[in-house]
Design a protein around this motif. Structure first.
Motif: not given
Length: 288
Positions: A121, A123-125, A127-129, A139-140
């Motif tokens: 997991d 986290g936001a890292f 899944t974020g973009s 994507g990050y």
């Protein structure tokens, strides 16, 4: 997903393939070893990180900082205690040793973690973009993986060209006997090369674990992608691994845009085409 976005995503995916391929390229370029356990080592790193996160509650970035050096030490010890004994017996012996290591690692992981698929997991890292334009998103995690691949290649290249140990490693790769006459300890040099290879494959395994699910049996599939990237870029060429990874990633991404069923097949066909028409790869050279 538009065609331009598919190209961007393919290039970023190439960074992950390059990370997988770097260690394979180094071990082949320096010791002429094709490590058949390479993909399984990435899976071991993924499960180790999963266990550390779940068992200690440490942040993921600390786990990453701990896991990569730990695998470097493991690589040095593996070479000195296991691989070194097989080098004098010829390339077939090293293939058999690494194949056996692959089987052992898969079964140990199955015994400890079962066959269930897991994910790390992020986290936001993970899944974020962010959007470059209305149709292109980056994507990050994908961008970070690509930058890490570039940083790893630059760091390894500087180590090889600007340090005494690195120059000794290059000399041993060219001519082990002559390098030994000049004072090079081939066992130590090969141990350092294996340590670098293990560190990069651990980093690749961690990036992959945040990107996708994994289980104890997927190591050989990771090995295939790494091997294809090495061959496409050029056997023994460090920067060829990045080029080969990007070619493989873009091919898969564009074929997925046209027909998802062709994703893996298209990459394999490019690999076969390179073998047929340019068997030394696009940037043939030396890992050291």
């Amino acid at each position: 997903m538009g065609w331009l976005n598919a190209i961007v995503q393919g290039l970023l995916l190439g960074g992950l393939y390059a990370l997988f391929a770097t260690g394979l390229s180094i071990m082949f370029g320096v010791m002429r070893i094709v490590n058949l356990a390479h993909g399984d080592l990435a899976v071991v790193a993924s499960f180790l990180a999963l266990a550390l996160v779940g068992g200690t509650g440490l942040p993921l970035w600390i786990v990453l900082v701990v896991t990569v050096p730990l695998f470097a030490v493991l690589g040095y010890l593996t070479q000195r205690l296991l691989l070194q004994r097989s080098l004098s017996a010829g390339p077939l012996a090293t293939l058999l040793v690494t194949f056996g290591l692959s089987i052992v690692l898969q079964n140990v992981l199955l015994e400890i973690f079962s066959a269930d698929t897991r994910t790390l997991d992020g986290g936001a890292f993970a899944t974020g973009s962010f959007e470059l334009s209305g149709s292109i998103s980056v994507g990050y995690l994908a961008l970070t993986t690509f930058l890490l691949a570039g940083a790893a290649l630059i760091g390894i290249q500087m180590f090889l060209s600007r340090t005494g140990l690195g120059r000794m490693l290059r000399a041993s790769a060219d001519d082990r006997e002559t390098a030994s006459l000049m004072g090079a300890d081939s066992r130590h040099v090969y141990g350092v090369a294996t340590a670098i290879a293990f560190a990069t494959v651990a980093l690749a395994g961690l990036m992959f674990a945040m990107r996708s699910s994994f289980d104890p049996s997927i190591g050989p599939a990771r090995l295939i992608f790494a091997f294809e990237a090495v061959v496409i870029g050029g056997l023994g060429s460090l920067w060829g691994t990045l080029l080969g990874g990007m070619v493989l990633g873009v091919t898969q991404s564009l074929s997925a845009q046209a027909d998802p069923a062709l994703t893996l097949l298209a990459g394999h066909l490019v690999f076969l085409a390179v073998l047929a028409f340019r068997p030394r790869g696009l940037l043939a050279g030396r890992a050291a």
